[in-house]
Design an enzyme around this catalytic site. Structure first.
Site, mmCIF file in Angstrom:
data_model
loop_
_atom_site.group_PDB
_atom_site.id
_atom_site.type_symbol
_atom_site.label_atom_id
_atom_site.label_comp_id
_atom_site.label_asym_id
_atom_site.label_seq_id
_atom_site.Cartn_x
_atom_site.Cartn_y
_atom_site.Cartn_z
ATOM 1 N N LYS A 111 0.866 -1.366 0.203
ATOM 2 C CA LYS A 111 -0.033 0.128 0.021
ATOM 3 C C LYS A 111 0.747 1.269 -0.054
ATOM 4 C CE LYS A 111 -3.928 2.536 0.910
ATOM 5 N NZ LYS A 111 -3.044 3.613 0.205
ATOM 6 N N GLY A 126 5.281 0.941 13.029
ATOM 7 C CA GLY A 126 6.619 1.491 13.444
ATOM 8 C C GLY A 126 6.513 2.976 12.866
ATOM 9 N N HIS A 168 19.670 11.881 13.026
ATOM 10 C CA HIS A 168 18.961 10.966 11.913
ATOM 11 C C HIS A 168 19.189 11.989 10.441
ATOM 12 C CE1 HIS A 168 16.595 8.973 15.060
ATOM 13 N NE2 HIS A 168 16.578 8.087 14.261
ATOM 14 N N HIS A 169 18.863 11.111 9.481
ATOM 15 C CA HIS A 169 19.095 11.590 8.163
ATOM 16 C C HIS A 169 18.112 12.855 7.861
ATOM 17 C CE1 HIS A 169 15.036 9.808 7.420
ATOM 18 N NE2 HIS A 169 15.310 8.547 7.987
ATOM 19 N N LYS A 203 14.030 12.711 7.553
ATOM 20 C CA LYS A 203 12.901 12.446 8.622
ATOM 21 C C LYS A 203 12.212 13.568 9.054
ATOM 22 C CE LYS A 203 12.772 10.289 13.328
ATOM 23 N NZ LYS A 203 11.951 9.038 12.734
ATOM 24 N N GLY A 244 10.759 9.515 17.359
ATOM 25 C CA GLY A 244 9.995 8.585 18.322
ATOM 26 C C GLY A 244 10.771 7.764 19.407
#
Length: 236
Positions: free
Chosen positions: A30, A71, A131-132, A135, A141
């Protein structure tokens, strides 16, 4: 096992590879351009989409009587609503900020250390997550989960991105750079020394493998669970 993938970006592709390697079948991929056709035939769904799609994906699973592992982060203002729907529909649900097996062990270390350090108030805790630059949410989170783990086991009451935290607030420094998969550091500082624990993800594969393992565990179950249940860490 038949798996529906809700969200077919970079993580979705890695999850697909692990699922196929472990003998599973993908019955739905999806993305924003197709429908939920095929969802009802799945034994379990894995949602790694975007915050704006997560609630629709998760609720569609409950209505289709398909357990779902999510996630996706950045949608948790609707978490209680999804838990209520899960219970109403007798669904199965695992939501985690991070499915990496190593990160979930890191969560345990973090809570244990917080309990110990709560006895020594001359140490002040702070966190950094990297983070990259693609994001969408900040802090991550995972960082929020780490902060909650500290709050539940100490005198801290809140977390903040503010560079001037209040006495009982945990400062989180959120850095977005390059292609970093995810690095989280918790540091306790005093005037004489520092104590630090750190988790560094080398790639996305740990997140994907953990999500597939969680899906394998959740298939056929009803109720709301966490990765502590999956990894048999609910011993305390």
């Amino acid at each position: 096992m038949k798996i529906a993938l809700l969200g077919y970006g970079k993580m979705g592709h890695v999850i697909e590879r692990f699922a196929l390697e472990r003998g599973h079948e993908i019955v739905l991929k999806k993305d924003e351009f197709n429908t939920y056709e095929g969802l009802s035939s799945a034994d379990v769904a894995i949602d790694f989409s975007v915050p704006s799609a997560a609630v629709s994906n998760i609720s569609s699973c409950f209505h289709a009587n398909v357990p779902v592992v999510s996630g996706t982060t950045g949608w948790l203002e609707h978490y209680d609503e999804m838990i209520a729907l899960c219970k109403e529909k007798n669904g199965g649900f695992i939501s985690s900020s991070n499915f990496s097996l190593g990160v979930n062990l890191f969560f345990e270390f973090n809570e244990y250390l917080a309990k110990i350090m709560s006895q020594f108030d001359h140490y002040k805790v702070e966190m950094e997550e990297i983070h990259h630059d693609q994001k969408l949410d900040a802090p991550s989170g995972t960082a929020i989960s780490l902060a909650k783990g500290i709050i539940e086991n100490s005198n801290y009451t809140n977390w903040t991105l503010d560079d001037a935290p209040k006495e009982n607030e945990i400062h989180i420094e959120a850095v977005r750079v390059g292609t970093v998969p995810g690095t989280h550091t918790v540091t306790y500082n005093s005037e004489v020394d520092s104590i630090e624990i750190k988790h560094t993800a080398h790639n996305r594969e740990g997140f994907a493998l953990g999500a597939v393992i969680a899906a394998e565990w959740l298939a056929g179950k009803q109720g709301v669970y966490t990765m502590k249940d999956v990894l048999n860490l609910n011993t305390k």
